[in-house]
Write a protein that holds these residues in place. Structure first.
Motif, mmCIF file in Angstrom:
data_model
loop_
_atom_site.group_PDB
_atom_site.id
_atom_site.type_symbol
_atom_site.label_atom_id
_atom_site.label_comp_id
_atom_site.label_asym_id
_atom_site.label_seq_id
_atom_site.Cartn_x
_atom_site.Cartn_y
_atom_site.Cartn_z
ATOM 1 N N LEU A 148 1.739 1.730 -10.214
ATOM 2 C CA LEU A 148 0.413 2.334 -10.101
ATOM 3 C C LEU A 148 0.173 3.338 -11.232
ATOM 4 C CD1 LEU A 148 0.300 3.025 -6.246
ATOM 5 C CD2 LEU A 148 -0.906 1.207 -7.477
ATOM 6 N N ALA A 149 -1.080 3.446 -11.654
ATOM 7 C CA ALA A 149 -1.452 4.422 -12.678
ATOM 8 C C ALA A 149 -1.683 5.788 -12.035
ATOM 9 C CB ALA A 149 -2.712 3.958 -13.412
ATOM 10 N N GLU A 150 -1.608 6.836 -12.835
ATOM 11 C CA GLU A 150 -1.720 8.191 -12.290
ATOM 12 C C GLU A 150 -3.097 8.487 -11.721
ATOM 13 O OE1 GLU A 150 -0.447 11.240 -14.910
ATOM 14 O OE2 GLU A 150 1.686 10.698 -14.769
ATOM 15 N N ASP A 151 -4.131 7.757 -12.171
ATOM 16 C CA ASP A 151 -5.465 8.008 -11.637
ATOM 17 C C ASP A 151 -5.733 7.214 -10.357
ATOM 18 O OD1 ASP A 151 -5.532 5.533 -12.805
ATOM 19 O OD2 ASP A 151 -7.551 5.765 -13.643
ATOM 20 N N GLN A 152 -4.734 6.489 -9.854
ATOM 21 C CA GLN A 152 -4.868 5.784 -8.581
ATOM 22 C C GLN A 152 -4.287 6.634 -7.453
ATOM 23 O OE1 GLN A 152 -3.006 2.039 -10.303
ATOM 24 N NE2 GLN A 152 -4.587 1.079 -9.014
ATOM 25 N N ARG A 153 -4.715 6.337 -6.215
ATOM 26 C CA ARG A 153 -4.168 6.993 -5.023
ATOM 27 C C ARG A 153 -3.633 5.908 -4.085
ATOM 28 N NH1 ARG A 153 -8.111 10.489 -2.013
ATOM 29 N NH2 ARG A 153 -9.539 8.757 -2.431
ATOM 30 N N GLY A 157 10.654 9.386 12.503
ATOM 31 C CA GLY A 157 11.190 8.984 13.804
ATOM 32 C C GLY A 157 10.190 8.847 14.919
ATOM 33 N N ASN A 158 8.914 9.151 14.696
ATOM 34 C CA ASN A 158 7.929 9.065 15.771
ATOM 35 C C ASN A 158 6.721 8.249 15.313
ATOM 36 O OD1 ASN A 158 9.319 10.827 17.641
ATOM 37 N ND2 ASN A 158 8.710 12.531 16.330
ATOM 38 N N ALA A 159 6.464 7.145 16.029
ATOM 39 C CA ALA A 159 5.309 6.319 15.708
ATOM 40 C C ALA A 159 4.030 7.031 16.099
ATOM 41 C CB ALA A 159 5.407 4.978 16.440
ATOM 42 N N ASN A 160 2.957 6.773 15.334
ATOM 43 C CA ASN A 160 1.628 7.342 15.615
ATOM 44 C C ASN A 160 1.655 8.867 15.691
ATOM 45 O OD1 ASN A 160 0.615 4.617 16.015
ATOM 46 N ND2 ASN A 160 1.615 4.682 18.026
ATOM 47 N N SER A 161 2.599 9.491 14.956
ATOM 48 C CA SER A 161 2.766 10.943 15.073
ATOM 49 C C SER A 161 1.816 11.727 14.181
ATOM 50 C CB SER A 161 4.211 11.322 14.729
ATOM 51 O OG SER A 161 4.517 10.928 13.395
ATOM 52 N N GLN A 162 1.167 11.074 13.237
ATOM 53 C CA GLN A 162 0.299 11.786 12.311
ATOM 54 C C GLN A 162 -0.707 10.828 11.703
ATOM 55 O OE1 GLN A 162 3.751 12.669 9.712
ATOM 56 N NE2 GLN A 162 2.520 11.832 8.044
ATOM 57 N N SER A 163 -1.739 11.399 11.087
ATOM 58 C CA SER A 163 -2.749 10.569 10.427
ATOM 59 C C SER A 163 -2.257 10.177 9.033
ATOM 60 C CB SER A 163 -4.071 11.332 10.324
ATOM 61 O OG SER A 163 -3.893 12.511 9.557
ATOM 62 N N LEU A 164 -2.916 9.174 8.479
ATOM 63 C CA LEU A 164 -2.522 8.653 7.172
ATOM 64 C C LEU A 164 -3.285 9.390 6.076
ATOM 65 C CD1 LEU A 164 -0.717 6.328 6.049
ATOM 66 C CD2 LEU A 164 -2.808 4.980 5.898
ATOM 67 N N GLN A 165 -2.562 9.810 5.022
ATOM 68 C CA GLN A 165 -3.176 10.538 3.919
ATOM 69 C C GLN A 165 -2.916 9.808 2.601
ATOM 70 O OE1 GLN A 165 -5.066 13.258 4.375
ATOM 71 N NE2 GLN A 165 -4.665 13.246 6.586
ATOM 72 N N LEU A 166 -3.965 9.705 1.778
ATOM 73 C CA LEU A 166 -3.795 9.151 0.437
ATOM 74 C C LEU A 166 -3.238 10.225 -0.491
ATOM 75 C CD1 LEU A 166 -7.159 7.184 0.056
ATOM 76 C CD2 LEU A 166 -4.897 6.191 0.370
ATOM 77 N N ALA A 187 -5.192 2.766 8.371
ATOM 78 C CA ALA A 187 -5.466 2.523 6.949
ATOM 79 C C ALA A 187 -6.960 2.582 6.670
ATOM 80 C CB ALA A 187 -4.903 1.167 6.546
ATOM 81 N N LEU A 188 -7.784 2.025 7.551
ATOM 82 C CA LEU A 188 -9.239 2.061 7.364
ATOM 83 C C LEU A 188 -9.771 3.495 7.433
ATOM 84 C CD1 LEU A 188 -10.296 -1.048 9.483
ATOM 85 C CD2 LEU A 188 -10.448 -0.813 7.001
ATOM 86 N N GLU A 189 -9.153 4.319 8.265
ATOM 87 C CA GLU A 189 -9.591 5.714 8.380
ATOM 88 C C GLU A 189 -9.381 6.480 7.078
ATOM 89 O OE1 GLU A 189 -11.127 7.462 10.752
ATOM 90 O OE2 GLU A 189 -11.385 5.620 11.910
ATOM 91 N N ALA A 190 -8.414 6.074 6.278
ATOM 92 C CA ALA A 190 -8.167 6.732 4.987
ATOM 93 C C ALA A 190 -9.202 6.344 3.933
ATOM 94 C CB ALA A 190 -6.762 6.389 4.489
ATOM 95 N N ASN A 191 -10.050 5.350 4.240
ATOM 96 C CA ASN A 191 -11.148 4.914 3.376
ATOM 97 C C ASN A 191 -10.684 4.463 1.985
ATOM 98 O OD1 ASN A 191 -13.929 4.418 2.930
ATOM 99 N ND2 ASN A 191 -14.079 6.305 1.733
#
Length: 338
Positions: free
Chosen positions: A208-213, A230-239, A272-276
């Motif tokens: 990946l290039a540096e200008d990609q997320r 160690g915990n499923a669904n423990s947090q939201s997804l961040q780009l 993944a969709l929530e991260a847009n």
């Protein structure tokens, strides 16, 4: 009259072999005037300039000369060789010889890209070009040739294994954000599928290039977003930005994932969709347990307030019909792999 004859005779005696006044069509100068000296100097300078220019052109041509010799490149394995391929998967990698430069001779030793059944060698004339850049260009050309042949023959992509060189998870730089949704269910432990996918995923992230997320979420019966411990669904997804520090952190986390559990991509894909992102790459080795998964994911993608994400899908080991339909309904591309 007698005096003129005498003068002529004296002149002949003083110059018994007079110099010619022309050399072919070129007029010769016999005087010692300033004009003659200036003209002669100009001619010498022009000859020197032409000689230097020709010498530079010859040197440049020699330095830029490159010869690529393809001894043997394996583009795919037959069905009879699949068992043999699984046994030697670990040995499939990119090996590069140490590049070195001789300052005395000005020569560059070219790297070699090897595969179990052959090798691609790059040999160059003496030069000082960037060896790593030239190697990447040749590797990219070979990978493009492999992909073209697979499309013509409709063959599945061969997962490269620990080397991660097939490029199946490489993302085009035109997509500025991508989320990888990767199956880690129990079936991914067979034939070392998860290990090979992890190698491909790491290679894709490093490309990946540096200008990609980017971000990653593994799934079994639940969702395991990047960074979860160690915990499923423990947090939201961040780009995160595709800088080297973030890439290295992602690589360390990817290596810690193990195969276990069922196959439910819905929670992971909705995260993944929530991260847009602009692109989602979903990889699995089997049909979804929920028959309504495709409709549910597609409906969530269409309901987004922001842009609709493209969803590319990869099916491992067999043609996964649900993945084919998911890609078709979300403007994506389906790619079989093995």
């Amino acid at each position: 009259m007698r005096n003129s004859r005498l003068l002529e005779l004296n002149e002949k005696l003083s110059r018994p072999f007079p110099a010619p006044r022309r050399f072919g069509w070129i007029r010769l100068w016999h005087d010692e005037s300033g004009r003659s000296f200036a003209t002669a100097g100009l001619v010498v300078i022009l000859i020197a300039i032409v000689a230097l220019w020709l010498n530079r052109q010859i040197d440049t041509g020699a330095a830029g000369l490159a010869a690529v010799t393809i001894e043997q490149v394996v583009l795919g394995e037959s069905e009879d060789d699949l068992q043999l391929l699984d046994e030697r998967t670990e040995s499939v990698a990119v090996h590069q010889t140490t590049s070195h430069t001789s300052l005395a001779e000005g020569k560059v030793a070219a790297p070699v890209v090897e595969s179990p059944a052959g090798e691609l060698k790059i040999q160059t004339a003496p030069s000082s070009f960037d060896v790593s850049r030239e190697t990447r260009q040749v590797e990219s050309a070979v990978q493009g040739l492999q992909e073209s042949i697979r499309k013509i023959k409709k063959e599945p992509v061969e997962l490269a294994g620990t080397g991660g060189i097939s490029g199946i998870l490489k993302v085009d730089s035109s997509y500025k954000s991508v989320v990888y949704v990767i199956d880690k269910s129990g079936s991914m432990a067979s034939d070392r599928r998860l290990e090979r996918v992890q190698a491909e995923l790491i290679a894709g992230i490093q490309g990946l290039a540096e200008d990609q997320r980017f971000s990653i979420v593994f799934f079994d019966a639940g969702a395991w977003p990047m960074g979860s411990n160690g915990n499923a669904n423990s947090q939201s997804l961040q780009l995160v930005s595709a800088k080297q520090r973030e890439k290295q952190a992602a690589e360390n986390w990817v290596r810690s994932i193990t195969a276990d559990g069922g196959t439910d991509p819905i929670p992971a894909t909705l995260q993944a969709l929530e991260a847009n992102p602009e692109l989602i790459v979903l990889l699995s080795d089997g049909e979804f347990s929920d028959p309504g998964a495709v409709d549910q994911i597609t409906a969530a993608n269409k309901r987004k307030n922001l842009r609709k994400a493209r969803i590319d899908c990869i099916g491992i080991g067999e043609v996964v019909r649900t993945l084919q339909q998911l890609a078709q309904d979300n403007d994506g591309h389906y790619q079989p792999a093995r």
